[in-house]
Design a protein around this motif. Structure first.
Motif, short mmCIF file in Angstrom:
data_model
loop_
_atom_site.label_atom_id
_atom_site.label_comp_id
_atom_site.label_asym_id
_atom_site.label_seq_id
_atom_site.Cartn_x
_atom_site.Cartn_y
_atom_site.Cartn_z
N SER A 185 0.83 -1.21 0.00
CA SER A 185 0.00 0.00 0.00
C SER A 185 0.86 1.26 0.00
O SER A 185 0.53 2.24 -0.67
CB SER A 185 -0.95 0.00 1.20
N GLU A 186 2.00 1.23 0.72
CA GLU A 186 2.91 2.38 0.72
C GLU A 186 3.54 2.57 -0.65
O GLU A 186 3.67 3.70 -1.13
CB GLU A 186 4.03 2.17 1.74
N LEU A 187 3.94 1.47 -1.27
CA LEU A 187 4.52 1.55 -2.61
C LEU A 187 3.50 2.08 -3.61
O LEU A 187 3.82 2.93 -4.45
CB LEU A 187 5.03 0.19 -3.06
N ASP A 188 2.27 1.58 -3.53
CA ASP A 188 1.22 2.04 -4.45
C ASP A 188 0.96 3.54 -4.27
O ASP A 188 0.83 4.27 -5.25
CB ASP A 188 -0.08 1.26 -4.23
N ALA A 189 0.89 4.00 -3.02
CA ALA A 189 0.64 5.42 -2.76
C ALA A 189 1.81 6.27 -3.28
O ALA A 189 1.59 7.32 -3.91
CB ALA A 189 0.43 5.65 -1.27
N ALA A 210 12.81 0.59 4.51
CA ALA A 210 12.01 0.07 3.40
C ALA A 210 10.84 0.98 3.04
O ALA A 210 9.80 0.53 2.59
CB ALA A 210 11.54 -1.35 3.66
N LYS A 211 11.04 2.29 3.22
CA LYS A 211 10.02 3.27 2.84
C LYS A 211 10.40 3.85 1.48
O LYS A 211 11.55 4.22 1.25
CB LYS A 211 9.94 4.42 3.86
N PRO A 212 9.46 3.95 0.55
CA PRO A 212 9.76 4.50 -0.78
C PRO A 212 10.09 5.99 -0.69
O PRO A 212 9.37 6.76 -0.06
CB PRO A 212 8.46 4.26 -1.56
N ARG A 213 11.20 6.37 -1.33
CA ARG A 213 11.66 7.75 -1.22
C ARG A 213 11.99 8.43 -2.54
O ARG A 213 12.01 9.65 -2.60
CB ARG A 213 12.89 7.81 -0.32
N ALA A 214 12.31 7.66 -3.59
CA ALA A 214 12.69 8.29 -4.86
C ALA A 214 12.30 7.39 -6.02
O ALA A 214 12.25 6.17 -5.88
CB ALA A 214 14.19 8.56 -4.88
N LEU A 215 12.05 8.03 -7.15
CA LEU A 215 11.81 7.32 -8.40
C LEU A 215 12.96 7.66 -9.33
O LEU A 215 13.26 8.85 -9.53
CB LEU A 215 10.48 7.76 -9.01
N VAL A 216 13.62 6.64 -9.87
CA VAL A 216 14.75 6.85 -10.78
C VAL A 216 14.49 6.09 -12.07
O VAL A 216 13.70 5.14 -12.11
CB VAL A 216 16.09 6.40 -10.16
N LEU A 261 2.43 0.36 -14.85
CA LEU A 261 2.74 -0.64 -13.83
C LEU A 261 3.74 -0.10 -12.84
O LEU A 261 4.73 0.54 -13.23
CB LEU A 261 3.33 -1.90 -14.48
N ARG A 262 3.51 -0.37 -11.57
CA ARG A 262 4.45 0.07 -10.53
C ARG A 262 5.79 -0.61 -10.74
O ARG A 262 5.86 -1.83 -10.88
CB ARG A 262 3.90 -0.26 -9.16
N PRO A 263 6.87 0.17 -10.76
CA PRO A 263 8.20 -0.43 -10.96
C PRO A 263 8.68 -1.17 -9.72
O PRO A 263 8.11 -1.00 -8.64
CB PRO A 263 9.08 0.78 -11.26
N PRO A 264 9.75 -1.95 -9.86
CA PRO A 264 10.30 -2.65 -8.70
C PRO A 264 10.88 -1.66 -7.70
O PRO A 264 11.30 -0.56 -8.06
CB PRO A 264 11.39 -3.54 -9.30
#
Length: 162
Positions: A6-10, A93-99, A36-39
């Motif tokens: 759910s955190e990754l999706d948000a 393990a909290k999402p912080r950046a998109l590269v 699609l959500r990336p890895p």
């Protein structure tokens, strides 16, 4: 520690709306990278390294990374390729950046160049520093350990969000 879906999706919802995904190269014709959500993954081998290296990504200092080619074989994972998106996690393990990956090459450890070492953004940003740090890291964490002629996957990336 695994991230919560759910955190990754948000995070993905916010990141893809703010990132210029139309500018991400694709090889399939239509640009479907935003669907699609990336890895998700983190840098380093422990939470402290993940946080330290993420901070370099967030401040724009770190635009490259290196990994042991043998690790991809061991874990049966394909090599990264240009256009690949990734969500970078912090040490909790909290999402912080998109590269987005912009360049990939495989070269022997002993042939890594000064430009790549500087782009990794760590410490002195010199090839000598890069070699010391990565020899220790690969000795401790890479499948098969370290060897001067070991193939290393050199990856360049661009931060898209934040």
């Amino acid at each position: 520690m695994e991230p919560q879906a759910s955190e990754l999706d948000a995070f993905w919802e916010v990141a893809r709306s703010h990132a210029d995904l139309q500018g991400v190269p694709t090889y399939t014709g239509e640009n479907a990278v935003g669907l699609l959500r990336p890895p998700a993954w983190s840098f380093g081998a422990n939470p402290q390294q993940a946080d330290r290296l993420l901070a370099l990504v967030l401040d724009g200092t770190k635009t490259a990374t290196a990994s042991a080619r043998a690790d991809y074989d061991t874990f049966d994972e394909p090599l990264p390729e240009p256009g690949l998106l990734g969500i970078v996690l912090d040490g909790r393990a909290k999402p912080r950046a998109l590269v987005v990956t912009t360049e990939v090459r495989v070269t022997p450890f002993a042939e890594v160049d000064e430009a790549h070492a500087a782009a990794e953004g760590e410490g002195e940003r010199t090839l000598a520093h890069w070699r010391r740090v990565h020899e220790r890291f690969f000795t401790e964490h890479a499948a098969g350990g370290f060897a001067p002629d070991m193939p290393v996957v050199l990856e360049r990336f661009r931060r898209l969000y934040p």
